[in-house]
Design an enzyme around this catalytic site. Structure first.
Site, PDB file in Angstrom:
ATOM      1  N   HIS A 264     -20.662  48.887 -49.917  1.00  0.00           N
ATOM      2  CA  HIS A 264     -20.420  47.550 -50.600  1.00  0.00           C
ATOM      3  C   HIS A 264     -20.755  46.444 -49.482  1.00  0.00           C
ATOM      4  O   HIS A 264     -20.610  46.554 -48.295  1.00  0.00           O
ATOM      5  CB  HIS A 264     -18.764  47.394 -50.818  1.00  0.00           C
ATOM      6  CG  HIS A 264     -18.441  48.011 -52.053  1.00  0.00           C
ATOM      7  ND1 HIS A 264     -18.936  47.772 -53.132  1.00  0.00           N
ATOM      8  CD2 HIS A 264     -17.460  49.055 -52.279  1.00  0.00           C
ATOM      9  CE1 HIS A 264     -18.430  48.406 -54.125  1.00  0.00           C
ATOM     10  NE2 HIS A 264     -17.451  49.187 -53.369  1.00  0.00           N
ATOM     11  N   CYS A 333     -25.866  45.550 -52.643  1.00  0.00           N
ATOM     12  CA  CYS A 333     -26.026  44.287 -53.727  1.00  0.00           C
ATOM     13  C   CYS A 333     -26.408  43.135 -52.980  1.00  0.00           C
ATOM     14  O   CYS A 333     -26.328  43.018 -52.071  1.00  0.00           O
ATOM     15  CB  CYS A 333     -24.602  44.309 -54.473  1.00  0.00           C
ATOM     16  SG  CYS A 333     -24.126  45.838 -55.156  1.00  0.00           S
ATOM     17  N   ARG A 342     -30.649  44.507 -55.716  1.00  0.00           N
ATOM     18  CA  ARG A 342     -30.346  45.204 -54.505  1.00  0.00           C
ATOM     19  C   ARG A 342     -31.052  44.999 -53.285  1.00  0.00           C
ATOM     20  O   ARG A 342     -32.288  44.509 -53.461  1.00  0.00           O
ATOM     21  CB  ARG A 342     -30.603  47.055 -54.825  1.00  0.00           C
ATOM     22  CG  ARG A 342     -29.924  47.514 -55.890  1.00  0.00           C
ATOM     23  CD  ARG A 342     -28.420  47.595 -55.638  1.00  0.00           C
ATOM     24  NE  ARG A 342     -27.844  48.233 -56.698  1.00  0.00           N
ATOM     25  CZ  ARG A 342     -27.073  47.693 -57.611  1.00  0.00           C
ATOM     26  NH1 ARG A 342     -26.924  46.217 -57.496  1.00  0.00           N
ATOM     27  NH2 ARG A 342     -26.231  48.185 -58.517  1.00  0.00           N
TER      28      ARG A 342
END
Length: 365
Positions: A264, A333, A342
């Site tokens: 993340h 991300c 991405r």
């Protein structure tokens, strides 16, 4: 001869001027008895007050009777009359009403606030005289449908705003707190197993931790677990290994291949939040039970589609690699707080160091 001497009484019924030998103006009687001399009219006065002229007569009120002149009192001069500012204010009503008015002027029994409360009580509308009037007044005080609808809509907006604020707080703060705690427990458990000599199998179950990722430049130390499931791995603050088909990548100990990792960038521990700051030459270390694998960052792909899985190929296109080798790929991300695209970072292994020889220079300096 005495033709010039007026034989008359004053305006208040006193005796004639001649009976006392002097006039009220202070002149002797002889002054009026000289023959051939016309007497001058003396101004008429009332005791100590100014003489009456044609202008003042029209505006002057005759003084009330007093003891000075036959029971008549002298008129009070205008300069000695009480002014309007010193005049006593007369409050209509009885004694109780006057007391209340005096309290309000003084600020009430306990200060200005009490005085205002008493004034507000005095201004309350009278009670209704009948039940019909009372019902009519009660109905008039009830809010209409428009007022009720506006209140309901306002409360809904307020409730929605509070819920959104709580959700944002949960996403941006609480998920990080919880993920850091879970990742910390997993890292401690993994290191304890290594210290106790427990051997890990060569194949790991989804969600099982097997290594630690070090990024010294970003001060990141995070467990690596098998799989990229949000619930089992990523949302717990760990980094996931692409180890399952169709996105199966190599392990660090393989002689060739691309070791692919996902993490993340925001929320849930956000271990990859600042990987965009890595520059060519920065070290990335993978620590396993037996070995340290040291990679150096080589290139970056700032933006690509989430469906571009070719970045995980053994020789990724666009990475600058031209032949099979031992590579590492970090994916996350971008832009921040979105998952629209991405961000890709590639590196190449430069050192494989057994744990028995100690930590590599990238973790010591």
């Amino acid at each position: 001869m005495t033709a010039l001497r007026p034989e008359r009484e004053d305006s208040y019924g006193a005796e004639p001027y001649g009976s006392h030998g002097t006039s009220p103006y202070g002149a002797q009687d002889g002054a009026y008895r000289e023959e051939g001399v016309a007497p001058q009219a003396a101004p008429q006065t009332y005791g100590p007050y100014a003489p009456l002229s044609d202008e003042t007569v029209a505006l002057r009120v005759d003084p009330p009777p007093g003891p000075d002149r036959g029971g008549a009192s002298a008129a009070i001069p205008a300069s000695e009359a009480p002014s309007a500012s010193r005049a006593t204010q007369v409050t209509p009503g009885g004694r109780a009403a006057r007391r209340k008015a005096a309290k309000r002027r003084r600020g009430g029994r306990h200060g200005p606030a009490a005085g205002r409360r008493e004034a507000a009580q005095d201004e309350q509308p009278p009670a209704p005289r009948s039940r019909v009037e009372a019902r009519r007044l009660a109905k008039a005080r009830k809010p209409g449908p428009g007022v009720i609808a506006s209140r309901v809509i306002g409360e809904l907006f307020i409730t929605t705003g509070v819920l959104m604020l709580l959700f944002v707080t949960y996403q941006l703060w609480w998920t990080n707190v919880r993920a850091h705690a879970q990742a910390g427990r997993e890292a401690n458990s993994l290191q304890q197993d290594w210290a106790d000599g427990k051997r890990s199998p060569g194949v790991f179950e989804p969600g099982q931790g097997f290594a630690l990722l070090h990024i010294p430049k970003l001060d990141v130390v995070v467990p690596i677990a098998e799989g990229v499931s949000n619930k089992r791995v990523l949302d717990k603050g760990m980094v996931g290994h692409y180890g399952q088909a169709p996105l199966k990548t190599a392990m660090p100990g393989d002689k060739t291949g691309n070791f692919g990792l996902a993490g993340h960038r925001n929320t849930h521990g956000e271990p990859f939040r600042y990987i965009n700051r890595l520059q060519p030459g920065d070290e990335v270390v993978v620590e396993t039970q037996d070995t340290y694998y040291v990679y150096k960052m080589t290139s970056t792909l700032p933006v690509t589609s989430p469906s571009n899985t070719s970045v995980l190929d053994p020789v990724p296109p666009g990475s600058g690699f031209t032949a099979p080798g031992r590579y590492i790929t970090l994916t996350t991300c971008t832009p921040e707080f979105t998952s629209k695209y991405r961000l890709i970072v590639w590196g190449k292994m430069v050192e494989e160091r057994p744990r028995s020889k100690g930590k590599p220079d990238a973790l010591v300096s």
